[in-house]
Motif scaffolding. Structure first.
Motif, PDB file in Angstrom:
ATOM      1  N   UNK A  14       0.868  -1.183   0.000  1.00  0.00           N
ATOM      2  CA  UNK A  14       0.000   0.000   0.000  1.00  0.00           C
ATOM      3  C   UNK A  14       0.899   1.225   0.000  1.00  0.00           C
ATOM      4  N   UNK A  15       1.146   1.744  -1.167  1.00  0.00           N
ATOM      5  CA  UNK A  15       2.124   2.820  -1.297  1.00  0.00           C
ATOM      6  C   UNK A  15       1.632   4.109  -0.660  1.00  0.00           C
ATOM      7  N   UNK A  16       2.581   4.860  -0.088  1.00  0.00           N
ATOM      8  CA  UNK A  16       2.309   6.180   0.475  1.00  0.00           C
ATOM      9  C   UNK A  16       2.838   7.235  -0.494  1.00  0.00           C
ATOM     10  N   UNK A  17       2.011   8.246  -0.784  1.00  0.00           N
ATOM     11  CA  UNK A  17       2.433   9.351  -1.644  1.00  0.00           C
ATOM     12  C   UNK A  17       2.255  10.664  -0.888  1.00  0.00           C
ATOM     13  N   UNK A  18       3.271  11.491  -0.917  1.00  0.00           N
ATOM     14  CA  UNK A  18       3.183  12.827  -0.314  1.00  0.00           C
ATOM     15  C   UNK A  18       3.349  13.863  -1.418  1.00  0.00           C
ATOM     16  N   UNK A  19       2.692  15.011  -1.239  1.00  0.00           N
ATOM     17  CA  UNK A  19       2.776  16.074  -2.246  1.00  0.00           C
ATOM     18  C   UNK A  19       2.833  17.428  -1.548  1.00  0.00           C
ATOM     19  N   UNK A  20       3.932  18.130  -1.739  1.00  0.00           N
ATOM     20  CA  UNK A  20       4.092  19.466  -1.164  1.00  0.00           C
ATOM     21  C   UNK A  20       3.068  20.421  -1.770  1.00  0.00           C
ATOM     22  N   UNK A  21       2.436  21.248  -0.913  1.00  0.00           N
ATOM     23  CA  UNK A  21       1.526  22.257  -1.452  1.00  0.00           C
ATOM     24  C   UNK A  21       1.737  23.640  -0.846  1.00  0.00           C
ATOM     25  N   UNK A 121      13.340  13.058  17.455  1.00  0.00           N
ATOM     26  CA  UNK A 121      13.745  12.158  16.367  1.00  0.00           C
ATOM     27  C   UNK A 121      15.015  12.691  15.733  1.00  0.00           C
ATOM     28  N   UNK A 122      16.145  12.288  16.288  1.00  0.00           N
ATOM     29  CA  UNK A 122      17.439  12.798  15.812  1.00  0.00           C
ATOM     30  C   UNK A 122      17.673  12.435  14.349  1.00  0.00           C
ATOM     31  N   UNK A 123      17.178  11.261  13.929  1.00  0.00           N
ATOM     32  CA  UNK A 123      17.415  10.805  12.555  1.00  0.00           C
ATOM     33  C   UNK A 123      16.689  11.650  11.516  1.00  0.00           C
ATOM     34  N   UNK A 124      15.772  12.509  11.950  1.00  0.00           N
ATOM     35  CA  UNK A 124      15.063  13.363  10.995  1.00  0.00           C
ATOM     36  C   UNK A 124      15.920  14.514  10.478  1.00  0.00           C
ATOM     37  N   UNK A 125      16.939  14.900  11.209  1.00  0.00           N
ATOM     38  CA  UNK A 125      17.662  16.133  10.883  1.00  0.00           C
ATOM     39  C   UNK A 125      18.254  16.133   9.474  1.00  0.00           C
ATOM     40  N   UNK A 126      18.954  15.066   9.038  1.00  0.00           N
ATOM     41  CA  UNK A 126      19.493  15.102   7.674  1.00  0.00           C
ATOM     42  C   UNK A 126      18.408  15.246   6.605  1.00  0.00           C
ATOM     43  N   UNK A 127      17.297  14.521   6.774  1.00  0.00           N
ATOM     44  CA  UNK A 127      16.212  14.604   5.793  1.00  0.00           C
ATOM     45  C   UNK A 127      15.594  15.996   5.778  1.00  0.00           C
ATOM     46  N   UNK A 128      15.409  16.595   6.951  1.00  0.00           N
ATOM     47  CA  UNK A 128      14.830  17.938   7.006  1.00  0.00           C
ATOM     48  C   UNK A 128      15.785  18.983   6.442  1.00  0.00           C
ATOM     49  N   UNK A 129      17.089  18.803   6.674  1.00  0.00           N
ATOM     50  CA  UNK A 129      18.057  19.723   6.083  1.00  0.00           C
ATOM     51  C   UNK A 129      17.961  19.696   4.558  1.00  0.00           C
ATOM     52  N   UNK A 130      17.870  18.489   3.996  1.00  0.00           N
ATOM     53  CA  UNK A 130      17.732  18.366   2.544  1.00  0.00           C
ATOM     54  C   UNK A 130      16.410  18.947   2.059  1.00  0.00           C
ATOM     55  N   UNK A 131      15.330  18.680   2.810  1.00  0.00           N
ATOM     56  CA  UNK A 131      14.013  19.161   2.423  1.00  0.00           C
ATOM     57  C   UNK A 131      13.974  20.680   2.339  1.00  0.00           C
ATOM     58  N   UNK A 146      11.192  17.160  -3.656  1.00  0.00           N
ATOM     59  CA  UNK A 146      10.584  17.535  -2.378  1.00  0.00           C
ATOM     60  C   UNK A 146       9.550  16.497  -1.949  1.00  0.00           C
ATOM     61  N   UNK A 147       8.737  16.023  -2.905  1.00  0.00           N
ATOM     62  CA  UNK A 147       7.736  15.010  -2.551  1.00  0.00           C
ATOM     63  C   UNK A 147       8.405  13.745  -2.021  1.00  0.00           C
ATOM     64  N   UNK A 148       9.517  13.326  -2.634  1.00  0.00           N
ATOM     65  CA  UNK A 148      10.220  12.135  -2.155  1.00  0.00           C
ATOM     66  C   UNK A 148      10.824  12.372  -0.775  1.00  0.00           C
ATOM     67  N   UNK A 149      11.335  13.573  -0.540  1.00  0.00           N
ATOM     68  CA  UNK A 149      11.910  13.867   0.772  1.00  0.00           C
ATOM     69  C   UNK A 149      10.839  13.870   1.856  1.00  0.00           C
ATOM     70  N   UNK A 150       9.638  14.326   1.526  1.00  0.00           N
ATOM     71  CA  UNK A 150       8.542  14.238   2.489  1.00  0.00           C
ATOM     72  C   UNK A 150       8.226  12.779   2.804  1.00  0.00           C
ATOM     73  N   UNK A 151       8.311  11.899   1.815  1.00  0.00           N
ATOM     74  CA  UNK A 151       8.091  10.477   2.071  1.00  0.00           C
ATOM     75  C   UNK A 151       9.152   9.927   3.024  1.00  0.00           C
ATOM     76  N   UNK A 152      10.398  10.374   2.846  1.00  0.00           N
ATOM     77  CA  UNK A 152      11.474   9.963   3.755  1.00  0.00           C
ATOM     78  C   UNK A 152      11.166  10.415   5.180  1.00  0.00           C
ATOM     79  N   UNK A 153      10.723  11.666   5.322  1.00  0.00           N
ATOM     80  CA  UNK A 153      10.372  12.197   6.644  1.00  0.00           C
ATOM     81  C   UNK A 153       9.263  11.365   7.271  1.00  0.00           C
ATOM     82  N   UNK A 154       8.252  11.010   6.481  1.00  0.00           N
ATOM     83  CA  UNK A 154       7.140  10.220   6.991  1.00  0.00           C
ATOM     84  C   UNK A 154       7.600   8.844   7.459  1.00  0.00           C
TER      85      UNK A 154
END
Length: 283
Positions: A14-21, A121-131, A146-154
């Motif tokens: 069940x794939x998850x999709x995120x979309x920046x708006x 959540x210390x592991x979020x920092x690299x993903x958020x920096x990239x985002x 950006x949409x893929x990076x939001x998926x990483x954050x999720x």
């Protein structure tokens, strides 16, 4: 912690999709309406605000967000930001769509809103920096990245939730079950191979427990019996496959039913109508 992969069998099927708006400040009071099949993931990296969460029964709750946080709404939930992020804030919003929508067992198991301070959540920092670096620097492929990076954050957030169930005070459900070292083995096996001829004995053996201990613990932690959970998981998959146009006979064989008629009987008993009638109603 469990050594099995508790997320991939769920998210692969069940794939998850995120979309920046939206990125940047918001003006005054901003309302995000509930829409079928859509959740939200907001990242407040700097600043603070108040949030009002409105329920379907007309009640509401005010939540003060006083530190950088993730705000996750896994199901359609109307919410309002009051005193929303200002020019000095780092802020980004994305919609979240999960195949299966509210029927997805992971979505059903989550609370209506999760407020998670970023420092947790210390592991979020690299993903958020990239985002946020990508938010500030518009280049080729900007929306897709950006949409893929939001998926990483999720996914990072879901990992943290599985590893820290006590901090969320979760009720019985799938998330609590996947956070249990022994039950996670059985649940992940079912998610990965729903068509196997699972019995109470084989599931208990997968969890390295006796049948009686496994059945009792499963009911306490997940909130249902192993047999009922297996049926729910199979029929959740079946509904997505029906929507995709997969023939009933193919679905029955993949999900471990002896015949198309056996699958149709199980489907009708649980959902109140035949697969074809359900598909017509869903359409």
């Amino acid at each position: 912690m469990p050594t099995v992969d508790r997320l991939t069998p769920l998210l692969a099927r069940f794939r998850v999709r995120t979309r920046l708006f939206h990125t940047g400040p918001l003006c005054g009071v901003t309302t995000f309406p509930a829409a079928i099949g859509r959740g939200f993931l907001h990242v407040l990296r700097e600043g603070e605000m108040e949030m009002e969460v409105r329920r379907a029964d007309g009640s509401s709750t005010r939540i003060a967000v006083t530190e950088p946080s993730l705000l996750f709404f896994p199901r359609p939930t109307e919410h309002v930001f009051v005193g929303a992020p200002t020019e000095e804030s780092d802020f980004a919003c994305a919609t979240v769509e999960v195949d299966g929508g509210a029927l997805h067992p992971l979505v059903r198991a989550l609370p209506s809103v999760v407020v998670l301070p970023l420092d947790e959540v210390v592991t979020l920092r690299p993903a958020l920096d990239l985002l946020f670096a990508e938010v500030d620097d518009v280049r080729c492929g900007h929306p897709m990245l950006i949409d893929r990076l939001f998926e990483v954050v999720l996914i990072q957030m879901l990992r943290w939730m599985l590893d820290n169930p006590a901090r969320l005070a979760l009720p019985p459900g799938l998330l609590s079950g996947l956070s249990d070292e022994r039950l996670a083995r059985a649940l992940s096996a079912v998610h990965e191979a729903p068509g196997e001829p699972w019995t109470l004995h084989t599931l208990a053996r997968t969890a390295a427990m006796s049948r009686s201990a496994f059945a009792a613990r499963f009911k306490d932690v997940v909130g249902t019996t192993p047999a009922d959970y297996l049926t729910e998981w199979r029929l959740t998959i079946a509904q997505e496959q029906l929507r995709a146009g997969t023939p009933v006979g193919t679905i029955a064989a993949e999900l471990g039913y002896a015949s198309a008629s056996a699958f149709s009987r199980a489907f009708s008993q649980r959902l109140g109508c035949s697969p074809r009638a359900w598909l017509a109603l869903a359409a």
